[in-house]
Scaffold this motif. Sequence first.
Motif, PDB file in Angstrom:
ATOM      1  N   ASP A 139       0.817  -1.216   0.000  1.00  0.00           N
ATOM      2  CA  ASP A 139       0.000   0.000   0.000  1.00  0.00           C
ATOM      3  C   ASP A 139       0.852   1.268   0.000  1.00  0.00           C
ATOM      4  N   PRO A 140       0.254   2.408  -0.368  1.00  0.00           N
ATOM      5  CA  PRO A 140       1.019   3.651  -0.552  1.00  0.00           C
ATOM      6  C   PRO A 140       1.825   4.110   0.651  1.00  0.00           C
ATOM      7  N   PHE A 141       1.324   3.915   1.860  1.00  0.00           N
ATOM      8  CA  PHE A 141       2.003   4.434   3.037  1.00  0.00           C
ATOM      9  C   PHE A 141       2.863   3.386   3.756  1.00  0.00           C
ATOM     10  N   GLY A 142       2.721   2.115   3.381  1.00  0.00           N
ATOM     11  CA  GLY A 142       3.474   1.068   4.067  1.00  0.00           C
ATOM     12  C   GLY A 142       2.834   0.644   5.368  1.00  0.00           C
ATOM     13  N   ILE A 143       1.499   0.655   5.412  1.00  0.00           N
ATOM     14  CA  ILE A 143       0.785   0.244   6.624  1.00  0.00           C
ATOM     15  C   ILE A 143       0.970  -1.239   6.877  1.00  0.00           C
ATOM     16  N   LYS A 144       0.903  -2.022   5.816  1.00  0.00           N
ATOM     17  CA  LYS A 144       1.076  -3.475   5.941  1.00  0.00           C
ATOM     18  C   LYS A 144       2.483  -3.873   5.478  1.00  0.00           C
ATOM     19  N   PRO A 145       3.105  -4.831   6.156  1.00  0.00           N
ATOM     20  CA  PRO A 145       4.486  -5.208   5.845  1.00  0.00           C
ATOM     21  C   PRO A 145       4.594  -6.172   4.670  1.00  0.00           C
ATOM     22  N   PHE A 146       5.758  -6.165   4.040  1.00  0.00           N
ATOM     23  CA  PHE A 146       6.035  -7.109   2.952  1.00  0.00           C
ATOM     24  C   PHE A 146       7.542  -7.338   2.896  1.00  0.00           C
ATOM     25  N   TYR A 147       7.983  -8.547   3.261  1.00  0.00           N
ATOM     26  CA  TYR A 147       9.391  -8.923   3.243  1.00  0.00           C
ATOM     27  C   TYR A 147       9.651  -9.884   2.082  1.00  0.00           C
ATOM     28  N   TYR A 148      10.891  -9.862   1.564  1.00  0.00           N
ATOM     29  CA  TYR A 148      11.246 -10.850   0.546  1.00  0.00           C
ATOM     30  C   TYR A 148      12.746 -11.141   0.579  1.00  0.00           C
ATOM     31  N   TRP A 149      13.080 -12.317   0.110  1.00  0.00           N
ATOM     32  CA  TRP A 149      14.471 -12.770   0.017  1.00  0.00           C
ATOM     33  C   TRP A 149      14.587 -13.648  -1.209  1.00  0.00           C
ATOM     34  N   ALA A 150      15.690 -13.517  -1.920  1.00  0.00           N
ATOM     35  CA  ALA A 150      15.876 -14.313  -3.135  1.00  0.00           C
ATOM     36  C   ALA A 150      17.318 -14.785  -3.249  1.00  0.00           C
ATOM     37  N   ASP A 151      17.496 -15.965  -3.816  1.00  0.00           N
ATOM     38  CA  ASP A 151      18.805 -16.435  -4.231  1.00  0.00           C
ATOM     39  C   ASP A 151      18.670 -16.951  -5.659  1.00  0.00           C
ATOM     40  N   GLU A 152      19.630 -17.721  -6.124  1.00  0.00           N
ATOM     41  CA  GLU A 152      19.582 -18.179  -7.522  1.00  0.00           C
ATOM     42  C   GLU A 152      18.499 -19.233  -7.750  1.00  0.00           C
ATOM     43  N   GLU A 153      17.940 -19.774  -6.684  1.00  0.00           N
ATOM     44  CA  GLU A 153      16.962 -20.847  -6.826  1.00  0.00           C
ATOM     45  C   GLU A 153      15.516 -20.408  -6.649  1.00  0.00           C
ATOM     46  N   LYS A 154      15.277 -19.318  -5.871  1.00  0.00           N
ATOM     47  CA  LYS A 154      13.889 -18.995  -5.507  1.00  0.00           C
ATOM     48  C   LYS A 154      13.779 -17.581  -4.957  1.00  0.00           C
ATOM     49  N   TYR A 187      15.551   2.439  14.252  1.00  0.00           N
ATOM     50  CA  TYR A 187      14.858   1.442  13.445  1.00  0.00           C
ATOM     51  C   TYR A 187      15.655   1.279  12.159  1.00  0.00           C
ATOM     52  N   VAL A 188      15.339   0.260  11.383  1.00  0.00           N
ATOM     53  CA  VAL A 188      16.008   0.047  10.092  1.00  0.00           C
ATOM     54  C   VAL A 188      15.118   0.626   9.006  1.00  0.00           C
ATOM     55  N   PRO A 189      15.570   1.642   8.263  1.00  0.00           N
ATOM     56  CA  PRO A 189      14.713   2.280   7.261  1.00  0.00           C
ATOM     57  C   PRO A 189      14.458   1.386   6.057  1.00  0.00           C
ATOM     58  N   GLU A 190      13.284   1.557   5.454  1.00  0.00           N
ATOM     59  CA  GLU A 190      12.935   0.826   4.236  1.00  0.00           C
ATOM     60  C   GLU A 190      13.954   1.148   3.136  1.00  0.00           C
ATOM     61  N   PRO A 191      14.325   0.176   2.288  1.00  0.00           N
ATOM     62  CA  PRO A 191      13.802  -1.189   2.172  1.00  0.00           C
ATOM     63  C   PRO A 191      14.669  -2.236   2.877  1.00  0.00           C
ATOM     64  N   ALA A 192      15.586  -1.793   3.722  1.00  0.00           N
ATOM     65  CA  ALA A 192      16.510  -2.722   4.364  1.00  0.00           C
ATOM     66  C   ALA A 192      15.853  -3.433   5.547  1.00  0.00           C
ATOM     67  N   THR A 193      16.469  -4.528   5.976  1.00  0.00           N
ATOM     68  CA  THR A 193      16.132  -5.180   7.237  1.00  0.00           C
ATOM     69  C   THR A 193      17.455  -5.475   7.939  1.00  0.00           C
ATOM     70  N   MET A 194      17.381  -5.892   9.197  1.00  0.00           N
ATOM     71  CA  MET A 194      18.606  -6.174   9.934  1.00  0.00           C
ATOM     72  C   MET A 194      19.217  -7.517   9.546  1.00  0.00           C
ATOM     73  N   VAL A 195      18.448  -8.394   8.921  1.00  0.00           N
ATOM     74  CA  VAL A 195      18.985  -9.681   8.475  1.00  0.00           C
ATOM     75  C   VAL A 195      19.553  -9.518   7.065  1.00  0.00           C
ATOM     76  N   LYS A 196      20.798  -9.826   6.914  1.00  0.00           N
ATOM     77  CA  LYS A 196      21.476  -9.637   5.633  1.00  0.00           C
ATOM     78  C   LYS A 196      20.800 -10.442   4.529  1.00  0.00           C
ATOM     79  N   GLY A 197      20.464  -9.749   3.441  1.00  0.00           N
ATOM     80  CA  GLY A 197      19.859 -10.404   2.291  1.00  0.00           C
ATOM     81  C   GLY A 197      18.356 -10.290   2.227  1.00  0.00           C
ATOM     82  N   VAL A 198      17.697 -10.002   3.346  1.00  0.00           N
ATOM     83  CA  VAL A 198      16.248  -9.856   3.364  1.00  0.00           C
ATOM     84  C   VAL A 198      15.901  -8.376   3.185  1.00  0.00           C
ATOM     85  N   SER A 199      14.921  -8.099   2.328  1.00  0.00           N
ATOM     86  CA  SER A 199      14.511  -6.723   2.052  1.00  0.00           C
ATOM     87  C   SER A 199      13.019  -6.554   2.279  1.00  0.00           C
TER      88      SER A 199
END
Length: 627
Positions: A139-154, A187-199
């Motif tokens: 959503d426009p303001f980021g009310i609901k969260p959405f995380y993702y992670w990818a490698d060469e397989e998925k 806090y960790v600003p968008e689009p980063a997260t504290m876990v390396k590789g997850v955005s």
Amino acid sequence: MCGINAIKMFQNTAVTHCQLVAMGNQMIHRGPDDENTWIHGDVGLGFRRLSILDVAHARQPLTNEDGTLALICNGEIYNYLQLREELKAKGHKFKTNGDAETILHLYEEYGTDCTSYLRGMFSFVLYDIEKDIMFAARDPFGIKPFYYWADEEKIICSSELKSIVTLMPEGKSLDPQSLMYYLSFQYVPEPATMVKGVSKLPPGHCMIVKGSQINIKKYWEPSFSPEKQDREILRTTIKEKLEESVKLHMQSDVPIGSFLSSGIDSTAITAMMRKHGNLKTFSVGFEGGQNECEVARVTARMLDTEHHEQMITEEAYFDTVDKVIWHQDDPVADPSAVPLFIVSELASQHVKVVLSGEGADELFGGYRIYQEPQALRYFRKLSPSLKRKALDFVSHAPAFYGKNFLMRGFTPLESRFIGNAKIFTGPALEYLQREKNDSGLMSAFEWAGNYYQEVQEQDEVTKMQHLDMNLWLPGNILAKGDKMSMAHSIELRVPFLDTSVFETARTIPTSLKVNSHTTKKIFREAMEGIVPDHVLHRAKLGFPVPLKQWLRGKRGDMCLSVIASSGISEYIQVGYAEKLVREHQNGKADHARKIWTLYVLAKWHIMYIENAITPLSTGTAETPLIS
């Protein structure tokens, strides 16, 4: 309101039911009413449901009439009734009375442009079988969260970081750049997260996954454009837009209530809700001179609501911290997250949906720091070179009354403001770090500079609003709002963060937002006759958590013990952390927020990096305490 999980394999490997269930088990709290999965070869969608609309029938994942599209959606589409009628007129057939199904038919009609028609809070994943495209949006303001992670397989997508970490390979690690940001922002600003590789998918963005190609694009952004306009018309428009938004946000097939504090924002929402019928309200507070409950109690009596309140003791506060950090996913060192968790627990005993006042300060100019440009206005007459020389002289001078004021006046906005929280910066950050920043990491000021570049021609108040809309609001305010309410399986709705309300707020002239006497000036005028007088012109307090007092005693030693024994000692100087605690305990300085920032980070590191993240055994917020 629910939890979503999605997996797309890149090498024709089949997604398994067990993978989706493992992800879903980490977020039972987001959807205790139902669980379901949908798998089509190398694509899988998982869903945990908290039933709000069309409780009996609107089960997800949803498919369209011919089964070529599948959808999972977390959130609410507030204009879904209007959209349904428009889509029906175009020949679309609906099989549920829920709101999420409108997204399927909008996609059929408009493709990936469907997001521009949605008015609501959402994160969704839609899979188009015929085109082999996975389409996701937030959503426009980021009310609901959405995380993702990818490698060469998925690629793996989810409402919660915990669910993604469940399927990541062993060896997850803390991201050093995110740590750098966190220590300054809290806090960790968008689009980063504290876990390396997850955005995180940023607010107002969508994602298209075709094959192994991941493309992210912006479809909406909040931009302020103050303009001169008729004051009376503006007051009326603000009132009407907010009333319309509140009415839309009250759509529900389950019990609904509101959070009620001592401030104007939640009071305005509550007063407008009360026009539509009986209402339950909820407050929490701390004993002392700034007890939120005292004012809220008076307001509740005046508005004739069924009011519920709870006092938070020091012991209850600290007993709750572990649960809060587990649910936060990323560390957020805002002390008010704990009372928000507790008031959500209180509300969950009575309702399934609550409305709250988040976003009003960013839209209407409600933070007291926004008054600073007015206080420093005379410094603008000085040349940049003169201010640089004066700053150098004053900074090296012995302490004197007014020194801090002069230093702020001689410092450009871009070098002093990164949002509503500024924890470790400058020398303090250098002293804290175990290794100095010589590896090309960006500072919080450099990151904030990206947003300043977008508003170079705006006045200083508007620049501050722009930063807070893009950094503070999604990274702190909305992150804790979503996670603390969902921890107790209740849906938090925020009527101020509606695109129609924003379109009015974005044009308000700065002179009608703040001056030397007040904040949210025109909004307060618009709420006359709606918000009781004892709240209407009351100064903003934030949420007065008495951390300063608590950390003077044994709690400070407890925090230091956790900091020293955790894995963050790899990144920070524990000796400097001890210095902060001792100075705070001795009354030499107020380091409460700095100590709390390190304590939250240490707790988070133990849970998410050092230990395996395990699912909760029930839908309640119960997780083992960490001593």
